[in-house]
Design an enzyme around this catalytic site. Structure first.
Site, mmCIF file in Angstrom:
data_model
loop_
_atom_site.group_PDB
_atom_site.id
_atom_site.type_symbol
_atom_site.label_atom_id
_atom_site.label_comp_id
_atom_site.label_asym_id
_atom_site.label_seq_id
_atom_site.Cartn_x
_atom_site.Cartn_y
_atom_site.Cartn_z
ATOM 1 N N GLU A 1 7.129 -13.490 -9.371
ATOM 2 C CA GLU A 1 5.690 -13.724 -9.281
ATOM 3 C C GLU A 1 5.037 -13.669 -10.665
ATOM 4 O OE1 GLU A 1 5.392 -11.609 -4.860
ATOM 5 O OE2 GLU A 1 4.806 -10.533 -6.673
ATOM 6 N N ASP B 1 6.809 -2.998 -0.569
ATOM 7 C CA ASP B 1 5.808 -2.248 0.193
ATOM 8 C C ASP B 1 5.943 -0.747 -0.057
ATOM 9 O OD1 ASP B 1 4.804 -4.574 1.257
ATOM 10 O OD2 ASP B 1 5.998 -4.473 3.085
#
Length: 514
Positions: free
Chosen positions: A260, A329
């Site tokens: 990313e 997460d």
């Protein structure tokens, strides 16, 4: 027009945001969902249950995570898993036939960040949007009925709740189906979401924006939420899955994967140095306080902190990577809990790397709990994870190399290497991962494995380490400074494949007993 469901109590969204009371959150604090989401909630370990030799700073940091409160705003999803056996091929088409044995539903997306926070013992307020459908009702029931969570799940009529269904047999995923709408939520619903989050921010310690690009955090909503957090004096953690990072400008901490980062900057992120340069550029462009980058799926973590002169690179140290899903997460949840608890960013980064490594070492979407942190920190656990056989070392080195790491090898006597801290620091500065080979595994090798500069300790057999060098193919061969320069064993081999031979300066010894 956006509306909220009136028929089912589990869909109820309180009409007044000021009904959110932090005292109620503290009262409902728990270590985990008492349901299929987590399994039975463990009993918090008391001070007498924590081994006295666990490093005080990290152990205390782990215990402080329980005090954290967080507000999570983002894309809620329903993750469904259909397990069964695939023993035959369909006569209708060349596809396997899955005989269904069981099904499991869990909160996904931002809901999995919430799940990780509650597993750590944090109290959480969750603001999101679901559709007016059965999947939305199921997701609301999973989240809203659990202790430790104050849910604000708004309903948009005619919108499909994002649902991902995975079909698995013998531990392998056969197929995944997605049902979703990624258009921005209705503007009036976005206004209401921002108002609820703004009123709730003051009652929690940190705001988490979890953007899976499903429409909840579209447009200027992130900027408005960050402004609301600033007005409440709260820090903001951003977990963005691709897209334009400029929409989250000014956030205190951006957590992302190396891929990313490359997409967002157009810069290479193949190794530690490239990741650091790209993260520095992104931080300067959008005014982020700090950036954490998870590299190689769940192999390592890099922290770029504005208050620190140099980047911090930390291995995640999963014993064996089973499933990278969920590692991000766990990292985001640990970072948010750490900020809420007032921990320093380098400490948070170390706990986040541990969390990502622990979750990556489990099969399926998993969470990390306090007792798992403490188990990893027990005396000897770190050494046991770093001491390995030659075949195991070759596998670990290959994983590092696939993650873009530059691997160094130092062949030395364990007693000598463990005695010189400066020597190891120099050697680690020439590479991303440092392997130390010793003639025998014993107390000196175990002491060596406990040092933070060392990533792996293995044994070489015989008088010369040529076989080990051929097997590991290091990028840098570090010479023992006790040897004469002309006696570097294996230096010619390393230079054949373009590697380097480096000789550290003699360093001051570590005082005895440290």
């Amino acid at each position: 027009m956006p509306r909220r469901r009136r028929a089912a109590p589990s869909w109820h969204v309180p009409a007044r945001p000021d009904r959110f009371r932090p005292a109620a959150l503290r009262h409902n604090r728990c270590l985990g969902y008492r349901s299929a989401m987590h399994g039975p909630a463990p009993v918090p370990p008391g001070p007498d249950q924590i081994p006295a030799s666990i490093p005080d700073s990290l152990a205390e940091a782990v215990r402080q995570l329980r005090r954290a409160t967080a507000l999570v705003v983002g894309d809620a999803m329903l993750d469904r898993y259909v397990f069964g056996q695939a023993m035959r091929i369909s006569p209708e088409a060349p596809v396997p036939v899955l005989t269904v044995e069981r099904e499991v539903a869990l909160p996904g997306g931002a809901g999995n960040v919430v799940r990780n926070l509650t597993a750590l013992g944090c109290a959480v307020a969750f603001v999101s949007v679901v559709g007016d459908d059965q999947e939305g009702s199921d997701l609301t029931g999973l989240i809203g009925g659990q202790p430790g969570i104050e849910p604000w799940l708004l309903v948009q009529g005619g919108r499909a709740t994002t649902t991902k269904t995975r079909f698995l047999a013998a531990g392998q995923q056969l197929l995944r189906t997605d049902r979703e709408q990624t258009q921005p939520i209705h503007p009036r619903l976005a206004d209401r979401l921002v108002r609820i989050a703004a009123d709730t921010a003051a009652a929690t310690g940190v705001m988490v924006l979890s953007d899976y690009r499903k429409g909840v955090l579209a447009g200027d909503t992130p900027a408005r939420l960050i402004e609301a957090a600033r007005a409440a004096g709260r820090r903001v953690v951003v977990d963005q899955k691709g897209g334009d990072q400029a929409r989250f400008a000014g956030a205190d901490l951006l957590v992302m994967e190396a891929e990313e980062l490359a997409e967002g900057t157009g810069m290479p992120t193949g190794n530690e140095a490239e990741v650091a340069l790209a993260a520095l550029a992104l931080r300067a462009a959008h005014g982020f306080g700090a950036i954490m980058v998870l590299r190689g799926g769940a192999e390592a973590l890099t922290l770029i902190d504005g208050s620190a002169a140099d980047p911090l690179h930390i291995p995640c140290e999963a014993v064996e990577v089973m499933d990278r899903a969920g590692a991000m997460d766990a990292l985001v949840a640990t970072a948010a809990a750490g900020l809420s608890a007032g921990l320093a960013l380098p400490v948070i980064a170390r706990l986040g790397a541990l969390a990502a490594g622990i979750v990556a070492g489990k099969a399926g979407i998993a969470v990390v709990r306090e007792e798992e942190f403490l188990e990893v920190l027990q005396p000897g656990r770190l050494a046991a994870r770093k001491l390995c056989s030659r075949p195991q070392a070759a596998e670990r080195v290959e994983r590092w190399r696939r993650a873009g790491c530059r691997v160094g090898l130092m062949v030395a006597g364990g007693a000598m290497a463990a005695r010189y801290a400066g020597l190891l620091a120099q050697a680690r500065g020439w590479c991303d991962r440092l392997v130390v080979a010793v003639p025998e595994v014993g107390p000196a090798a175990e002491r060596l494995a406990e040092l933070p500069e060392v990533d792996l300790v293995t044994r070489f057999a015989g008088e010369a380490p040529h076989d080990l060098i051929r097997q590991l193919r290091p990028d840098v061969l570090v010479q023992d400074p006790e040897q004469a320069p002309e006696t570097v064993a294996g230096g010619d081999l390393v230079q054949e494949w373009g590697g380097q031979v480096r000789r550290p300066a003699r360093a001051a010894p570590i005082p005895a007993g440290t």
